[in-house]
Write a protein that holds these residues in place. Structure first.
Motif, PDB file in Angstrom:
ATOM      1  N   LEU A 184       0.623  -1.185  -0.167  1.00 38.68           N
ATOM      2  CA  LEU A 184       0.109   0.060   0.052  1.00 38.68           C
ATOM      3  C   LEU A 184       0.810   1.290  -0.097  1.00 38.68           C
ATOM      4  CD1 LEU A 184      -2.772   1.232   0.147  1.00 38.68           C
ATOM      5  CD2 LEU A 184      -2.739   1.080   2.475  1.00 38.68           C
ATOM      6  N   ALA A 185       2.058   1.188   0.804  1.00 42.24           N
ATOM      7  CA  ALA A 185       2.948   2.291   0.763  1.00 42.24           C
ATOM      8  C   ALA A 185       3.361   2.747  -0.764  1.00 42.24           C
ATOM      9  CB  ALA A 185       4.038   2.020   1.811  1.00 42.24           C
ATOM     10  N   PHE A 186       3.665   1.507  -1.489  1.00 45.30           N
ATOM     11  CA  PHE A 186       4.123   1.585  -2.720  1.00 45.30           C
ATOM     12  C   PHE A 186       3.052   2.399  -3.699  1.00 45.30           C
ATOM     13  CE2 PHE A 186       4.173  -0.089  -7.245  1.00 45.30           C
ATOM     14  CZ  PHE A 186       5.714   0.496  -7.495  1.00 45.30           C
ATOM     15  N   VAL A 187       1.865   1.703  -3.388  1.00 46.63           N
ATOM     16  CA  VAL A 187       1.146   2.598  -4.368  1.00 46.63           C
ATOM     17  C   VAL A 187       0.831   4.131  -4.055  1.00 46.63           C
ATOM     18  CG1 VAL A 187      -1.695   2.453  -4.825  1.00 46.63           C
ATOM     19  CG2 VAL A 187      -0.387   0.364  -4.753  1.00 46.63           C
ATOM     20  N   SER A 188       0.814   4.368  -2.753  1.00 48.09           N
ATOM     21  CA  SER A 188       0.452   5.830  -2.224  1.00 48.09           C
ATOM     22  C   SER A 188       1.867   6.642  -2.906  1.00 48.09           C
ATOM     23  CB  SER A 188       0.440   5.762  -0.785  1.00 48.09           C
ATOM     24  OG  SER A 188      -0.508   5.216  -0.388  1.00 48.09           O
ATOM     25  N   GLY A 189       2.973   6.048  -2.839  1.00 46.73           N
ATOM     26  CA  GLY A 189       4.174   6.674  -3.187  1.00 46.73           C
ATOM     27  C   GLY A 189       4.024   6.993  -4.874  1.00 46.73           C
ATOM     28  N   THR A 190       3.652   5.938  -5.546  1.00 45.23           N
ATOM     29  CA  THR A 190       3.294   6.079  -6.997  1.00 45.23           C
ATOM     30  C   THR A 190       2.483   7.134  -7.182  1.00 45.23           C
ATOM     31  OG1 THR A 190       3.747   3.778  -7.162  1.00 45.23           O
ATOM     32  CG2 THR A 190       2.931   4.849  -9.009  1.00 45.23           C
ATOM     33  N   VAL A 191       1.454   7.239  -6.474  1.00 42.73           N
ATOM     34  CA  VAL A 191       0.134   8.257  -6.663  1.00 42.73           C
ATOM     35  C   VAL A 191       0.718   9.667  -6.582  1.00 42.73           C
ATOM     36  CG1 VAL A 191      -1.927   9.194  -5.737  1.00 42.73           C
ATOM     37  CG2 VAL A 191      -1.500   6.590  -6.250  1.00 42.73           C
ATOM     38  N   ARG A 192       1.710   9.811  -5.370  1.00 46.39           N
ATOM     39  CA  ARG A 192       2.242  11.009  -5.178  1.00 46.39           C
ATOM     40  C   ARG A 192       3.272  11.577  -6.272  1.00 46.39           C
ATOM     41  NH1 ARG A 192       2.989   8.871  -0.252  1.00 46.39           N
ATOM     42  NH2 ARG A 192       5.444   9.228  -0.497  1.00 46.39           N
ATOM     43  N   ALA A 193       3.952  10.669  -6.643  1.00 46.65           N
ATOM     44  CA  ALA A 193       4.800  10.879  -7.665  1.00 46.65           C
ATOM     45  C   ALA A 193       4.157  11.125  -9.081  1.00 46.65           C
ATOM     46  CB  ALA A 193       5.826   9.682  -7.931  1.00 46.65           C
ATOM     47  N   ALA A 194       2.796  10.622  -9.507  1.00 46.27           N
ATOM     48  CA  ALA A 194       2.143  10.895 -10.430  1.00 46.27           C
ATOM     49  C   ALA A 194       1.515  12.370 -10.631  1.00 46.27           C
ATOM     50  CB  ALA A 194       1.166   9.723 -10.762  1.00 46.27           C
ATOM     51  N   MET A 195       0.910  12.600  -9.380  1.00 49.70           N
ATOM     52  CA  MET A 195       0.756  14.179  -9.191  1.00 49.70           C
ATOM     53  C   MET A 195       1.656  14.793  -9.534  1.00 49.70           C
ATOM     54  SD  MET A 195      -2.616  13.621  -8.604  1.00 49.70           S
ATOM     55  CE  MET A 195      -3.904  12.768  -7.715  1.00 49.70           C
ATOM     56  N   THR A 196       2.960  14.876  -9.023  1.00 45.98           N
ATOM     57  CA  THR A 196       4.162  15.795  -9.127  1.00 45.98           C
ATOM     58  C   THR A 196       4.383  15.791 -10.705  1.00 45.98           C
ATOM     59  OG1 THR A 196       4.826  15.261  -7.091  1.00 45.98           O
ATOM     60  CG2 THR A 196       6.369  16.142  -8.621  1.00 45.98           C
ATOM     61  N   THR A 197       4.293  14.895 -11.385  1.00 47.58           N
ATOM     62  CA  THR A 197       4.769  14.629 -12.673  1.00 47.58           C
ATOM     63  C   THR A 197       3.672  15.478 -13.602  1.00 47.58           C
ATOM     64  OG1 THR A 197       5.651  12.475 -12.603  1.00 47.58           O
ATOM     65  CG2 THR A 197       5.037  12.956 -14.601  1.00 47.58           C
ATOM     66  N   VAL A 198       2.418  15.121 -13.343  1.00 49.64           N
ATOM     67  CA  VAL A 198       1.262  15.958 -14.129  1.00 49.64           C
ATOM     68  C   VAL A 198       1.149  17.253 -14.036  1.00 49.64           C
ATOM     69  CG1 VAL A 198      -1.219  16.523 -13.785  1.00 49.64           C
ATOM     70  CG2 VAL A 198      -0.496  14.215 -13.878  1.00 49.64           C
ATOM     71  N   ASP A 199       2.000  17.784 -12.556  1.00 50.71           N
ATOM     72  CA  ASP A 199       2.003  19.263 -12.481  1.00 50.71           C
ATOM     73  C   ASP A 199       3.293  19.811 -13.445  1.00 50.71           C
ATOM     74  OD1 ASP A 199       0.144  19.403 -10.994  1.00 50.71           O
ATOM     75  OD2 ASP A 199       1.061  19.185  -9.019  1.00 50.71           O
ATOM     76  N   ARG A 200       4.332  18.944 -13.299  1.00 57.06           N
ATOM     77  CA  ARG A 200       5.682  19.268 -14.204  1.00 57.06           C
ATOM     78  C   ARG A 200       5.190  19.232 -15.467  1.00 57.06           C
ATOM     79  NH1 ARG A 200       9.993  14.964 -12.392  1.00 57.06           N
ATOM     80  NH2 ARG A 200      11.157  16.096 -14.105  1.00 57.06           N
ATOM     81  N   VAL A 201       4.394  18.359 -16.232  1.00 60.48           N
ATOM     82  CA  VAL A 201       3.973  18.583 -17.568  1.00 60.48           C
ATOM     83  C   VAL A 201       3.005  19.871 -17.846  1.00 60.48           C
ATOM     84  CG1 VAL A 201       2.770  17.171 -19.390  1.00 60.48           C
ATOM     85  CG2 VAL A 201       4.279  15.837 -17.962  1.00 60.48           C
ATOM     86  N   ALA A 202       2.355  19.962 -16.934  1.00 58.16           N
ATOM     87  CA  ALA A 202       1.422  21.280 -17.112  1.00 58.16           C
ATOM     88  C   ALA A 202       2.164  22.377 -17.234  1.00 58.16           C
ATOM     89  CB  ALA A 202       0.458  21.365 -15.849  1.00 58.16           C
ATOM     90  N   GLN A 203       3.711  22.614 -16.567  1.00 58.63           N
ATOM     91  CA  GLN A 203       4.362  23.705 -16.719  1.00 58.63           C
ATOM     92  C   GLN A 203       4.704  23.963 -18.195  1.00 58.63           C
ATOM     93  OE1 GLN A 203       8.005  23.444 -14.479  1.00 58.63           O
ATOM     94  NE2 GLN A 203       6.814  22.809 -12.747  1.00 58.63           N
ATOM     95  N   VAL A 204       4.651  22.759 -18.925  1.00 56.46           N
ATOM     96  CA  VAL A 204       5.158  22.917 -20.590  1.00 56.46           C
ATOM     97  C   VAL A 204       4.005  23.602 -21.328  1.00 56.46           C
ATOM     98  CG1 VAL A 204       5.752  21.600 -22.488  1.00 56.46           C
ATOM     99  CG2 VAL A 204       6.567  20.705 -20.267  1.00 56.46           C
TER     100      VAL A 204
END
Length: 249
Positions: A184-204
Motif C-alpha cells: 500500500l505504501a508503494f501505491v501511495s508513493g506512486t500516486v504522489r509521484a504521478a501527481m507531481t509529474t502531472v504538474d511538471r508536464v502542465a508547466q510545459v
C-alpha cells in the motif's frame, strides 16, 4: 554532477529508398537497373564521394538536408544492415531499435541509456507518441507516452471546482504511508509521484514560443519538446516520430 543536455531521437517511420535518397549518379548500373526511377546525374545535389571514391548526391528535393550537410552537421551512413537479412520490415525495425541482431526482442538502445541513470526521474524520457517504441524500452525506467500536454492531466468525472476537490482528496489519501503495509505504501508513493509529474508536464503547457509551430502532430510534438527544454523539466531523451513514407509507389 555535470548538467547533461537533453538528447533527441527523431524517427521517420516507414520505408526509405536509399538509392533515391543518396544517389550513385556516376554508376552506370544504377541507370541500367532503374530506367524509369533513376534521377538524372545533372539533378543530383552533389555531396562528394563515398569511401570507394564513387561520386554521390542527394535527391534534388533534399535541399534542406544538403544545407545541413554543407554546414558539417549531417553524416550519412550507407549500406547498413545485418547478416542474412530476412527482408522482414518488422524484424529489421526491432534490430534497429535494439541495436542487437542477436536479441531483437530485448531492451532498446535508448532504454539502456536510461537504465544507466542514477535515481532516474519519472520524466527522464518523454515519448510524444501514443505507443512507446521498442527503442525506449528499458529494464528499470518506464517512459511515459505524452502525445498531448493538455491531455496529460488528472482525470476526473467532475469538472471545475469539483474536479479540484477530487484531486485534493486523492492526494490526501496517498499521503498516508503505512509502514506495516509495504504494498500500500508503494501505491501511495506512486500516486504522489504521478501527481507531481502531472504538474511538471502542465508547466510545459504554459510555454509561449516566439515562433509559430504547425498544428500538425509533428509540429505540436516539437513544440512540447521545446517547451519542456525551456521550462527546465529535466527530460534527458525525447522521442518524436512522423510517418507516411512507406507508400510503395
Amino acid at each position: 554532477d555535470a548538467a547533461v543536455p537533453p538528447a533527441g531521437s527523431g524517427n521517420f517511420a516507414g520505408g526509405n529508398d536509399a538509392l533515391s535518397m543518396v544517389i550513385p549518379y556516376g554508376d552506370a548500373q544504377y541507370y541500367a537497373r532503374r530506367p524509369t526511377l533513376a534521377v538524372p546525374a545533372g539533378k543530383a545535389l552533389q555531396i562528394g564521394t563515398d569511401r570507394s571514391g564513387a561520386p554521390i548526391g542527394l535527391h534534388p528535393r533534399l535541399t534542406g538536408l544538403k544545407s545541413i550537410f554543407d554546414q558539417g552537421r549531417l553524416a550519412i551512413v550507407q549500406r547498413t544492415g545485418y547478416p542474412n537479412q530476412s527482408r522482414s520490415h518488422f524484424l529489421g525495425t526491432d534490430i534497429w531499435s535494439t541495436g542487437d541482431p542477436a536479441n531483437p526482442q530485448g531492451t532498446g538502445w535508448l532504454g539502456r541509456y536510461l537504465d544507466t541513470l542514477r535515481a532516474p526521474d519519472p520524466l527522464a524520457g518523454w515519448n510524444t507518441q501514443r505507443e512507446t517504441p521498442r527503442t525506449l524500452l528499458a529494464r528499470t525506467v518506464a517512459v511515459p507516452a505524452i502525445p498531448s500536454v493538455s491531455g496529460y492531466a488528472f482525470a476526473s468525472p467532475n469538472t471545475g471546482g469539483e474536479a479540484q476537490y477530487t484531486r485534493q482528496a486523492a492526494t490526501r489519501i496517498a499521503s498516508h504511508v503505512p509502514l506495516d503495509k509495504p504494498h500500500l505504501a508503494f501505491v501511495s508513493g506512486t500516486v504522489r509521484a504521478a501527481m507531481t509529474t502531472v504538474d511538471r508536464v502542465a508547466q510545459v503547457g504554459r510555454y509561449a514560443p516566439t515562433t509559430p509551430y504547425p498544428t500538425t502532430g509533428l509540429g505540436q510534438a516539437l513544440r512540447a519538446v521545446a517547451g519542456a527544454i525551456v521550462q527546465g523539466v529535466g527530460t534527458k531523451v525525447f522521442w518524436v516520430q512522423t510517418g507516411g513514407f512507406d507508400t510503395h509507389s
